[in-house]
Design an enzyme around this catalytic site. Structure first.
Site, short mmCIF file in Angstrom:
data_model
loop_
_atom_site.label_atom_id
_atom_site.label_comp_id
_atom_site.label_asym_id
_atom_site.label_seq_id
_atom_site.Cartn_x
_atom_site.Cartn_y
_atom_site.Cartn_z
N CYS A 292 0.80 -1.24 0.00
CA CYS A 292 0.00 0.00 0.00
C CYS A 292 0.83 1.28 0.00
CB CYS A 292 -0.96 -0.01 1.18
SG CYS A 292 -2.23 -1.28 1.01
N1 LIG Z 1 -2.58 -5.99 1.09
C1 LIG Z 1 -3.10 -4.95 1.71
O1 LIG Z 1 -2.82 -4.69 2.88
C2 LIG Z 1 -4.10 -4.05 1.01
C3 LIG Z 1 -4.88 -3.18 1.77
C4 LIG Z 1 -5.79 -2.37 1.12
C5 LIG Z 1 -5.88 -2.40 -0.26
N2 LIG Z 1 -5.10 -3.23 -0.99
C6 LIG Z 1 -5.26 -3.25 -2.44
O2 LIG Z 1 -5.97 -4.41 -2.81
C7 LIG Z 1 -5.51 -4.90 -4.08
C8 LIG Z 1 -5.09 -6.35 -3.94
O3 LIG Z 1 -3.97 -6.40 -3.07
P1 LIG Z 1 -3.49 -7.75 -2.39
O4 LIG Z 1 -2.52 -7.34 -1.34
O5 LIG Z 1 -4.64 -8.59 -2.03
O6 LIG Z 1 -2.71 -8.41 -3.61
P2 LIG Z 1 -2.07 -9.86 -3.62
O7 LIG Z 1 -0.89 -9.77 -4.50
O8 LIG Z 1 -1.92 -10.38 -2.23
O9 LIG Z 1 -3.17 -10.77 -4.30
C9 LIG Z 1 -3.69 -10.54 -5.57
C10 LIG Z 1 -4.07 -11.89 -6.18
O10 LIG Z 1 -4.66 -11.61 -7.45
C11 LIG Z 1 -4.23 -12.62 -8.36
N3 LIG Z 1 -4.41 -12.10 -9.71
C12 LIG Z 1 -3.59 -11.30 -10.44
N4 LIG Z 1 -4.15 -11.01 -11.62
C13 LIG Z 1 -5.35 -11.66 -11.66
C14 LIG Z 1 -6.39 -11.75 -12.64
N5 LIG Z 1 -6.33 -11.10 -13.79
N6 LIG Z 1 -7.47 -12.52 -12.35
C15 LIG Z 1 -7.54 -13.19 -11.17
N7 LIG Z 1 -6.58 -13.14 -10.21
C16 LIG Z 1 -5.51 -12.36 -10.45
C17 LIG Z 1 -2.81 -12.91 -7.96
O11 LIG Z 1 -2.41 -14.19 -8.38
C18 LIG Z 1 -2.86 -12.78 -6.44
O12 LIG Z 1 -3.07 -14.04 -5.79
C19 LIG Z 1 -4.39 -3.96 -4.51
O13 LIG Z 1 -4.91 -2.97 -5.35
C20 LIG Z 1 -3.95 -3.34 -3.20
O14 LIG Z 1 -3.39 -2.05 -3.38
C21 LIG Z 1 -4.21 -4.07 -0.38
#
Ligand SMILES: NC(=O)c1ccc[n+]([C@@H]2O[C@H](COP(=O)([O-])OP(=O)(O)OC[C@H]3O[C@@H](n4cnc5c(N)ncnc54)[C@H](O)[C@@H]3O)[C@@H](O)[C@H]2O)c1
Length: 448
Positions: A292
């Protein structure tokens, strides 16, 4: 429940068979128990899927990574204790289906997109995963569906990647289907605030879209704050995380001031935080990591820069944040030099490879960046982190966590993340650089 196409079930690997695509003009299959597809089962998507599943919804969890799906099926994922139980229950039932086939969204009445939105090596936003997920959602969208983006994105993205292409397919948001943006605010490792107690912000393409998104997300939170548009919701998320980035950069700057004056930065922040208004405590550290704070502000900065709009305070903050691990590494080298210990003889142990306490996530981790810088300077680097078994440095060296470090293992310990309880071993070390500013040791500690 809607008639499901051929999806892989939880216990079996996803089949590569094509998923039948319903007619876009057909009505939603179910109103009482809508099937929800969660696209991207990472730190955000998996807990979201589990919360919706627990609330009674049939859930299709979609992730393009077979490896991730295998880890989920094996329960080998980094989740808070409550979600570990939810996952076990969900995997033994039939309402959670897992698939690696993006087109599986076609079977859902609602689609929630939680894919990663990282930055590239040049710190430029890389929305390629989001583009792919949205393109699939658009391709398989049908009348009556609700599509909600939750990934952190630049202002205007929901309209560009969903509303407009859907309209080109003859599906108008607010009339034929519903489109909204609802940023995720999960704080991995936080044991003080339960995830469902964190309010969610929702903005719809129309008020009707926002209402549908509120209904959809209601099981994931106790409170929803609706804003007037998609763009207002998108900017809210960027504002929140840029605010935090600016304050963390300032906290690091003030930590330097405190140590220069011989004062304890944490004591000062704690004292300032007793003011009941106008001050929000931010603590200094070795840098910021995770998905983030080191990333999201670039989704604000870069599009504005292209439009000729500058936001220098945020810009400076991000530069300072990016430079922080190098400052810690430089301090470590200076401390070694004072003792006439030079590379390649110098040995440093990094305590904490996760990007913060309480998580197993080493993405953008300050510990790893500090290890990289020290390795580049010729130092022998090791690390200890009970939550991160192994990492690879930028130079390609694989490092494995030392189980029980002893003073014979290193000339200096750089503490970057304290998980709690496991740091007894540190007391044996005479030379400790505390980049968390929180260690309470009997002996001396050095600050950045
Ligand atoms: N991790 C955090 O603390 C957090 C907090 C708030 C917001 N976010 C936001 O949430 C979003 C996701 O973050 P995250 O940390 O969960 O990411 P992550 O990398 O942990 O997980 C994302 C998942 O999506 C999958 N993926 C990628 N492309 C794909 C597609 N086209 N179709 C299906 N699956 C696909 C990946 O294989 C992965 O397992 C980001 O935009 C991030 O900025 C994250």
């Amino acid at each position: 429940m809607s008639e499901a196409p051929a999806l892989a079930v939880a216990a079996a690997p996803a089949a590569a068979t094509p998923v039948p695509v319903p007619d876009p003009t057909s009505p939603p299959a179910s109103v009482a128990a809508p099937t929800i597809a969660v696209v991207g089962l990472g730190y955000v998507g998996l807990p979201t899927a589990l919360a919706l599943h627990q609330a009674g919804a049939p859930v299709i969890g979609i992730d393009v990574s077979e490896r991730r799906l295998r880890s989920i099926r094996a329960h080998d994922v980094d989740l808070p204790a409550g979600d570990v139980t939810r996952l076990r229950e969900a995997l033994t039932g039939e309402r959670l289906r897992l698939s690696s086939i993006p087109a599986a969204v076609a079977a859902a009445d609602a689609v929630i997109v939680c894919v990663p939105t990282p930055v590239d090596d040049q710190r430029m936003p890389d929305p390629s995963a989001l583009r792919a997920a949205c393109a699939t959602a658009v391709e398989h969208a049908r009348r009556g569906q609700t599509i909600v983006l939750t990934s952190t994105i630049s202002v205007g993205t929901t309209r560009e990647l969903l509303v407009k292409p859907l309209a080109e397919r003859g599906l108008a948001a607010g009339e034929d289907l519903h489109v909204a943006f609802a940023p995720e605010r999960i704080n991995p490792g936080d044991r003080t605030v339960a995830q469902h107690a964190v309010p969610r912000v929702v903005g719809g393409a129309t008020p009707g879209c926002a209402r549908r998104a509120r209904e959809l997300l209601a099981p994931t939170t106790t409170s929803i704050h609706e804003v007037s548009s998609l763009e207002a919701a998108e900017l809210t998320k960027l504002y929140e995380n840029t605010f935090r980035a600016v304050n963390l950069a300032f906290a690091n700057e003030m930590a330097g001031v405190c140590t220069h004056l011989g004062l304890d930065p944490v004591e000062i922040v704690d004292a300032a935080a007793t003011k009941p208004y106008g001050f929000l405590a931010h603590y200094p550290g070795p840098g910021v990591g995770g998905h983030c704070i080191p990333v999201d502000p670039y989704y604000l900065l870069e599009p504005l820069r292209e439009q000729g709009v500058e936001i220098p305070i945020a810009d400076r903050a991000m530069t300072a944040i990016a430079a922080r691990p190098a400052a810690v590494a430089a301090r470590a080298l200076a401390l070694l030099r004072l003792r006439r210990i030079a590379p390649p003889r110098a040995r440093v142990l990094v305590a904490g490879m996760a990007y913060k306490a309480g998580v197993a996530d080493a993405r953008e981790s300050p510990g790893l960046q500090i290890a990289d810088k020290l390795e580049r300077a010729g130092v022998q680097v090791g690390y200890h982190d009970p939550r991160v078994a192994a990492v690879r440095t930028a130079a390609g060296t694989e490092l494995r966590s030392l189980d029980r470090p002893t003073p014979d293992d290193a000339d200096l310990v750089v503490v970057t993340a304290l998980h709690g309880g496991e740091l007894e071993w540190l007391r044996g070390f005479e030379h400790v650089l505390d980049a968390t500013y929180r260690l309470r040791l009997d002996g001396p500690r050095h600050l950045v």
